[in-house]
Scaffold this motif. Structure first.
Motif, PDB file in Angstrom:
ATOM      1  N   LEU A 699       0.823  -1.217   0.000  1.00 32.19           N
ATOM      2  CA  LEU A 699       0.000   0.000   0.000  1.00 32.19           C
ATOM      3  C   LEU A 699       0.853   1.261   0.000  1.00 32.19           C
ATOM      4  O   LEU A 699       0.321   2.373  -0.065  1.00 32.19           O
ATOM      5  N   THR A 700       2.176   1.098   0.095  1.00 30.12           N
ATOM      6  CA  THR A 700       3.122   2.220  -0.036  1.00 30.12           C
ATOM      7  C   THR A 700       4.162   1.822  -1.088  1.00 30.12           C
ATOM      8  O   THR A 700       5.348   1.698  -0.782  1.00 30.12           O
ATOM      9  N   PRO A 701       3.744   1.627  -2.341  1.00 32.13           N
ATOM     10  CA  PRO A 701       4.594   0.949  -3.325  1.00 32.13           C
ATOM     11  C   PRO A 701       5.755   1.768  -3.871  1.00 32.13           C
ATOM     12  O   PRO A 701       6.663   1.200  -4.482  1.00 32.13           O
ATOM     13  N   PHE A 702       5.742   3.094  -3.661  1.00 28.24           N
ATOM     14  CA  PHE A 702       6.816   3.913  -4.212  1.00 28.24           C
ATOM     15  C   PHE A 702       7.816   4.345  -3.133  1.00 28.24           C
ATOM     16  O   PHE A 702       8.329   5.449  -3.135  1.00 28.24           O
ATOM     17  N   GLY A 703       8.108   3.420  -2.216  1.00 26.78           N
ATOM     18  CA  GLY A 703       9.085   3.681  -1.169  1.00 26.78           C
ATOM     19  C   GLY A 703       8.425   3.952   0.170  1.00 26.78           C
ATOM     20  O   GLY A 703       7.260   4.365   0.241  1.00 26.78           O
ATOM     21  N   PHE A 704       9.160   3.700   1.241  1.00 24.53           N
ATOM     22  CA  PHE A 704       8.674   3.938   2.602  1.00 24.53           C
ATOM     23  C   PHE A 704       9.885   4.076   3.509  1.00 24.53           C
ATOM     24  O   PHE A 704      10.953   3.509   3.243  1.00 24.53           O
ATOM     25  N   GLN A 705       9.721   4.836   4.573  1.00 25.20           N
ATOM     26  CA  GLN A 705      10.784   5.039   5.557  1.00 25.20           C
ATOM     27  C   GLN A 705      12.106   5.327   4.834  1.00 25.20           C
ATOM     28  O   GLN A 705      12.172   6.259   4.053  1.00 25.20           O
ATOM     29  N   ALA A 706      13.160   4.527   5.023  1.00 21.67           N
ATOM     30  CA  ALA A 706      14.430   4.753   4.327  1.00 21.67           C
ATOM     31  C   ALA A 706      14.600   3.826   3.120  1.00 21.67           C
ATOM     32  O   ALA A 706      15.703   3.688   2.591  1.00 21.67           O
ATOM     33  N   GLU A 707      13.523   3.192   2.686  1.00 16.98           N
ATOM     34  CA  GLU A 707      13.562   2.321   1.511  1.00 16.98           C
ATOM     35  C   GLU A 707      13.143   3.114   0.286  1.00 16.98           C
ATOM     36  O   GLU A 707      11.975   3.495   0.155  1.00 16.98           O
ATOM     37  N   GLU A 708      14.091   3.372  -0.635  1.00 10.57           N
ATOM     38  CA  GLU A 708      13.760   4.179  -1.801  1.00 10.57           C
ATOM     39  C   GLU A 708      13.452   3.338  -3.033  1.00 10.57           C
ATOM     40  O   GLU A 708      12.987   3.864  -4.038  1.00 10.57           O
ATOM     41  N   ARG A 709      13.690   2.024  -2.979  1.00 12.10           N
ATOM     42  CA  ARG A 709      13.304   1.166  -4.097  1.00 12.10           C
ATOM     43  C   ARG A 709      11.777   1.031  -4.131  1.00 12.10           C
ATOM     44  O   ARG A 709      11.125   1.010  -3.085  1.00 12.10           O
ATOM     45  N   THR A 710      11.225   0.933  -5.314  1.00 15.59           N
ATOM     46  CA  THR A 710       9.782   0.753  -5.429  1.00 15.59           C
ATOM     47  C   THR A 710       9.431  -0.724  -5.274  1.00 15.59           C
ATOM     48  O   THR A 710      10.302  -1.606  -5.300  1.00 15.59           O
ATOM     49  N   TYR A 711       8.148  -0.978  -5.117  1.00 11.03           N
ATOM     50  CA  TYR A 711       7.671  -2.359  -4.996  1.00 11.03           C
ATOM     51  C   TYR A 711       8.097  -3.193  -6.208  1.00 11.03           C
ATOM     52  O   TYR A 711       8.461  -4.355  -6.082  1.00 11.03           O
ATOM     53  N   TRP A 712       8.063  -2.604  -7.394  1.00  8.73           N
ATOM     54  CA  TRP A 712       8.362  -3.355  -8.611  1.00  8.73           C
ATOM     55  C   TRP A 712       9.859  -3.612  -8.772  1.00  8.73           C
ATOM     56  O   TRP A 712      10.258  -4.516  -9.484  1.00  8.73           O
ATOM     57  N   GLU A 713      10.668  -2.821  -8.086  1.00  4.80           N
ATOM     58  CA  GLU A 713      12.116  -3.057  -8.100  1.00  4.80           C
ATOM     59  C   GLU A 713      12.544  -4.090  -7.067  1.00  4.80           C
ATOM     60  O   GLU A 713      13.567  -4.759  -7.244  1.00  4.80           O
ATOM     61  N   ALA A 714      11.799  -4.212  -5.978  1.00 11.07           N
ATOM     62  CA  ALA A 714      12.175  -5.146  -4.907  1.00 11.07           C
ATOM     63  C   ALA A 714      10.923  -5.765  -4.284  1.00 11.07           C
ATOM     64  O   ALA A 714      10.664  -5.607  -3.098  1.00 11.07           O
ATOM     65  N   PRO A 715      10.111  -6.506  -5.082  1.00 14.59           N
ATOM     66  CA  PRO A 715       8.867  -7.059  -4.540  1.00 14.59           C
ATOM     67  C   PRO A 715       9.096  -8.018  -3.384  1.00 14.59           C
ATOM     68  O   PRO A 715       8.290  -8.071  -2.444  1.00 14.59           O
ATOM     69  N   GLU A 716      10.210  -8.770  -3.423  1.00 13.85           N
ATOM     70  CA  GLU A 716      10.471  -9.731  -2.350  1.00 13.85           C
ATOM     71  C   GLU A 716      10.722  -9.009  -1.028  1.00 13.85           C
ATOM     72  O   GLU A 716      10.335  -9.507   0.047  1.00 13.85           O
ATOM     73  N   VAL A 717      11.329  -7.823  -1.053  1.00 13.19           N
ATOM     74  CA  VAL A 717      11.568  -7.045   0.161  1.00 13.19           C
ATOM     75  C   VAL A 717      10.245  -6.531   0.716  1.00 13.19           C
ATOM     76  O   VAL A 717       9.955  -6.639   1.916  1.00 13.19           O
ATOM     77  N   TYR A 718       9.404  -5.964  -0.131  1.00 12.10           N
ATOM     78  CA  TYR A 718       8.109  -5.449   0.304  1.00 12.10           C
ATOM     79  C   TYR A 718       7.258  -6.561   0.913  1.00 12.10           C
ATOM     80  O   TYR A 718       6.595  -6.373   1.939  1.00 12.10           O
ATOM     81  N   ASN A 719       7.256  -7.719   0.261  1.00 11.65           N
ATOM     82  CA  ASN A 719       6.429  -8.818   0.751  1.00 11.65           C
ATOM     83  C   ASN A 719       6.972  -9.397   2.055  1.00 11.65           C
ATOM     84  O   ASN A 719       6.206  -9.681   2.988  1.00 11.65           O
ATOM     85  N   GLN A 720       8.288  -9.570   2.142  1.00 10.58           N
ATOM     86  CA  GLN A 720       8.881 -10.139   3.348  1.00 10.58           C
ATOM     87  C   GLN A 720       8.720  -9.213   4.543  1.00 10.58           C
ATOM     88  O   GLN A 720       8.543  -9.662   5.677  1.00 10.58           O
ATOM     89  N   MET A 721       8.741  -7.920   4.300  1.00 14.33           N
ATOM     90  CA  MET A 721       8.661  -6.952   5.387  1.00 14.33           C
ATOM     91  C   MET A 721       7.226  -6.649   5.818  1.00 14.33           C
ATOM     92  O   MET A 721       7.031  -5.921   6.799  1.00 14.33           O
ATOM     93  N   SER A 722       6.238  -7.163   5.120  1.00 13.73           N
ATOM     94  CA  SER A 722       4.840  -6.836   5.436  1.00 13.73           C
ATOM     95  C   SER A 722       4.280  -7.841   6.429  1.00 13.73           C
ATOM     96  O   SER A 722       3.987  -8.982   6.057  1.00 13.73           O
TER      97      SER A 722
END
Length: 807
Positions: A699-722
């Motif tokens: 729900l915050t796909p264009f970066g969050f906190q200190a993460e500047e990669r988008t969801y589409w650049e690092a989907p595994e990070v977004y999913n693992q961190m959710s």
């Protein structure tokens, strides 16, 4: 079939009754309530000539009735439509002047009844003070004559404070440039009118990524409301009350007089607006006006900033950050990106600084070319300026000196360091006001030395200091450094030649107070004597713990124990609080933060309240998330998260004060996100408390906190961190609390709503509390007391394993 249907409906209604509780506001145990209600310490401001200190008594927690006043949420702003100002602000309620150094105090007379004071500023010559007073339906401008300590209203002027600071002194100390409500603007647009058609958004194929923002424009009606309340008329008003309009009304974001008082820099927003970006990204026209209100120079027209890359040091292409140089009569400066605003573009020059001198008929001059992204510039009254640049990818920052009288001035490196290496932070250059009331670098008589005030981070904790740095030799001389058992912070330098400071001094048992410190003669004179607001708790016992994570990273935590705790009492139920921070270097991640001698301040969200209930508290527990070299910190977020929490509990257990079988964890915002992840990926805790968090990173796909990669650049990070994705794994009881009107980027209440539903759907033990009218930070006394009651009840039930005492 009908009987079965009715039975099913009855069971459904019973389920609703069991889960949706109609609860009145509750209060926590008396010890917690007393600490949370402690009166705030007065704010202070010191005249730049060092002759007077202004003390401002601060408003306590507002009531929920005050918080529930009308609020308009448009274009990323929150406004009170009755006053045309911000809807949420902490006011001062009285003003007192204290003469330095003899301490004679004068109560400012003539203040409005039930004063709600904000925007307090000294005139350039320190003979007057201006402030705004917010009434029930407008914002007024007042002045104070310092010599007589008397206040008076500037009549017939209603301010528009939608964009923040609504006025600024002119250098003559008699004139003020203000933004006023437009006269004759009529009635506000009707919000109940039927729509005339659908709301349509369209993109023509260009990239226009945007982070997740709150309170954006959503319809043509929102646009009209924004224009109605944000429109202002620039006015010139003297302290006698005479007023003159300058220029035309508009969405005036800023009206700033030049140092010589002959011009006004005007920034005016205009269409087209955006439904995905806040007002700070809207198009802006930049003009220079004469003091008669005529346009002297049309400087720039900046377009909608809707194609800025998602990197943290990305900027709009073209000119930006127009402002006056503080050191000369009337010279504009601004910055222009040379890499299209994209830090991923290879470029030897990232930004250039340009200047243009009045009367602005000659071409702009290039002042300097920077190899990094521009952050700030500090001017001086000599031929000297300091320019700061930064690069996000490796957290690098640099400071250069230059001679602003030269075109394409060469840069000389002064500091070159990691922004996260606090042990080697040289400090912040000290600035002082010049005759025009502008803050410029303080230098010695020969303009060879500058003065630095630093936090003094070290392995033994912060030890603030004042240094004198020679710009030629780059060698510094230490004037003074805070010494144990006190934590003493320089507030300002009153006399550079005599080395006289004003400091704020405190210890674990002594509340912060202000002192005159004569460094040369080692003399300390108290200025204030504010009492300890938490005397009822006795002596708070704080210990800074230092320990290691399994991978060798150094960690710290502040340990608080009940005032009467004895070693033979054995291990205690424990509450751990933390907020993860990302690092690019293990050494930086392990540096000690804070001071063991600092007085403990109890904000509304503090975990320290629970020492009164027999808990050990681990506050500010280090949770560094490290990603060195080409690795990003979040690539191994959950592993490092769990390892850090495990190490903190183990250290408390080693000391014999933490019962590892009775530990609760709490966090706010990104700390709430941390809490949910700890419960999803470990069995270290008996319960969790998560306030105002985000739990689904898609729900915050264009970066969050200190993460500047988008969801589409690092989907595994977004999913693992959710943690939302692991709702079926969370078996530990979790309390979710969220402000109904959360205004923080990414932490929509929807995050908690969906997370609660996911947890409930998998049979988790979960409670979800929504606080009416509260934003990301909670404010109303009723809300805060109820939040503390909820937390105390939850901890008693699931960590202590016993019911809460009767209220």
């Amino acid at each position: 079939m009908r009987k079965a249907y009715l039975l099913s409906g009855a069971l459904w209604l019973a389920s609703l009754a069991a889960h949706a509780q109609d609860l009145t506001y509750q209060t926590p145990p008396k010890a917690i309530a007393a600490l949370a209600s402690a009166a705030p310490t007065p704010r202070i401001s010191i005249a730049s000539n060092g002759q007077w200190m202004l003390l401002m008594d601060v408003q306590g927690m507002p009531s929920i009735a005050e918080l529930s006043q009308p609020e308009l949420r448009v274009a990323g702003l929150r406004l009170n439509p009755r006053t045309n100002g911000p809807s949420r602000i902490s006011y001062a309620t009285s003003l007192r002047l204290r003469r330095l150094p003899d301490g004679k105090e004068l109560v400012v007379q003539g203040l409005p009844a039930k004063a709600r004071i904000s925007e307090v500023t000294w005139s350039p010559d320190n003979t007057k003070i201006a402030f705004t007073h917010t009434t029930d339906n407008h914002i007024e401008l007042w002045t104070v004559d310092v010599a007589s300590a008397s206040a008076r209203l500037l009549p017939n002027l209603f301010l528009n404070a939608v964009f923040g600071n609504s006025y600024q002194w002119v250098s003559d100390s008699r004139t003020i440039i203000a933004r006023a409500i437009v006269g004759g603007r009529g009635e506000a647009p009707v919000t109940t009118a039927a729509p005339t058609g659908p709301v349509v958004q369209e993109n023509g194929g260009k990239k226009a990524a945007a982070r997740t923002y709150q309170d954006l424009l959503k319809s043509p009606l929102d646009e009209k409301l924004f224009e109605y309340y944000a429109s202002a008329q620039t006015v010139k008003v003297d302290v006698g009350g005479r007023m003159q309009p300058l220029g035309e009304p508009g969405l005036i974001q800023q009206a700033s007089p030049s140092p010589n008082g002959r011009y006004v820099l005007l920034k005016t927003m205009h269409r087209p607006y955006s439904y995905t970006l806040p007002a700070s990204s809207f198009p802006v026209k930049v003009d220079v006006l004469s003091m008669e209100g005529l346009i002297v120079k049309a400087v720039a027209d900046l377009p909608l900033a809707d194609n800025v890359p998602t990197s943290f040091d990305a900027v709009p292409n073209g000119p930006r950050e127009h402002a006056w140089r503080d050191d000369v009569p009337a010279t504009l400066y601004w910055v222009e990106a040379q890499d299209g605003g994209d830090p991923k573009t290879q470029a030897s020059v990232r930004d250039k600084i340009f200047t243009q001198i009045a009367p602005f008929d000659a071409p702009a001059t290039e002042l300097a070319a920077l190899p990094m992204r521009y952050r700030d510039v500090l001017w001086s009254n000599a031929n000297l300026a300091l320019v700061e640049g930064y690069r996000w990818a490796d957290r690098k920052e640099m400071t250069w000196t230059l001679n602003p009288t030269l075109s394409k001035a060469p840069l000389t490196v002064l500091f070159d360091r990691s922004s996260q290496d606090t042990y080697h932070d040289p400090g912040t250059p000290f600035v002082q006001r010049n005759a025009a009331g502008r803050y410029v670098l303080a230098t010695d008589a020969k303009s060879e030395n500058i003065f630095l005030i630093g936090n003094g981070a070290s392995p033994e904790g912060d030890r603030p200091f004042v240094d004198e740095l020679n710009l030629k030799t780059k060698q510094s001389t230490r004037w003074w450094r805070s010494e144990a058992p006190y934590y003493e912070v320089p507030f300002t330098i009153l006399d550079l030649n005599k080395q006289v400071l004003v400091t704020r001094r405190e210890s674990q048992q002594e509340s912060p107070n202000y002192f005159l410190r004569d460094v040369r003669h080692a003399k300390l004179t108290p200025i204030t004597s504010f009492p300890n607001p938490y005397a009822s708790i006795g002596n708070l016992r704080k210990q800074v713990l230092k320990y290691k994570r399994a991978d060798g990273v150094d960690l710290t935590a502040n340990l608080y124990l009940p005032p009467n705790y004895k070693k033979e009492d054995g291990p205690l139920p424990t509450l751990m609080e933390a907020y993860p921070v990302e690092f690019k270097d293990k050494q930086d991640a392990g540096q000690v933060k804070g001071s063991p001698y600092a007085f403990t301040r109890l904000s509304w969200g503090s975990p320290v309240f629970w020492v009164t209930q027999g808990y050990a508290v681990l506050q500010g527990t280090s949770i560094p998330i490290v990603g060195e070299g080409t690795k990003e910190p979040n690539d191994t977020y959950t592993e490092q998260l769990v390892a850090s929490a495990k190490a903190a509990i183990a250290e408390g257990q080693r000391l014999g004060v933490v019962d590892p079988k009775r530990v609760g964890v709490m966090g706010h915002s990104y700390g709430a996100f941390m809490t949910a992840n700890l419960l999803a990926h470990s069995d270290l805790f008996k319960a969790g408390i998560a306030r105002s968090g985000a739990y689904n990173r898609t729900l915050t796909p264009f970066g969050f906190q200190a993460e500047e990669r988008t969801y589409w650049e690092a989907p595994e990070v977004y999913n693992q961190m959710s943690p939302f994705n692991y709702a079926d794994k969370i078996k530990t009881p979790i309390l979710l609390i969220h402000g109904e009107a959360d205004n923080n980027s990414g932490t929509f209440p929807l995050q908690s709503e969906r997370f609660y539903n996911a947890l409930k759907g998998h049979g988790a033990t979960v409670r979800y509390v929504t606080l009416p009218f509260e934003a990301h930070s909670y404010a109303a006394k009723e809300s805060i007391m109820h939040m503390l009651w909820e937390m105390d009840t939850w901890l008693n039930k699931y960590v202590k394993g016993e019911p809460a005492p009767a209220n």
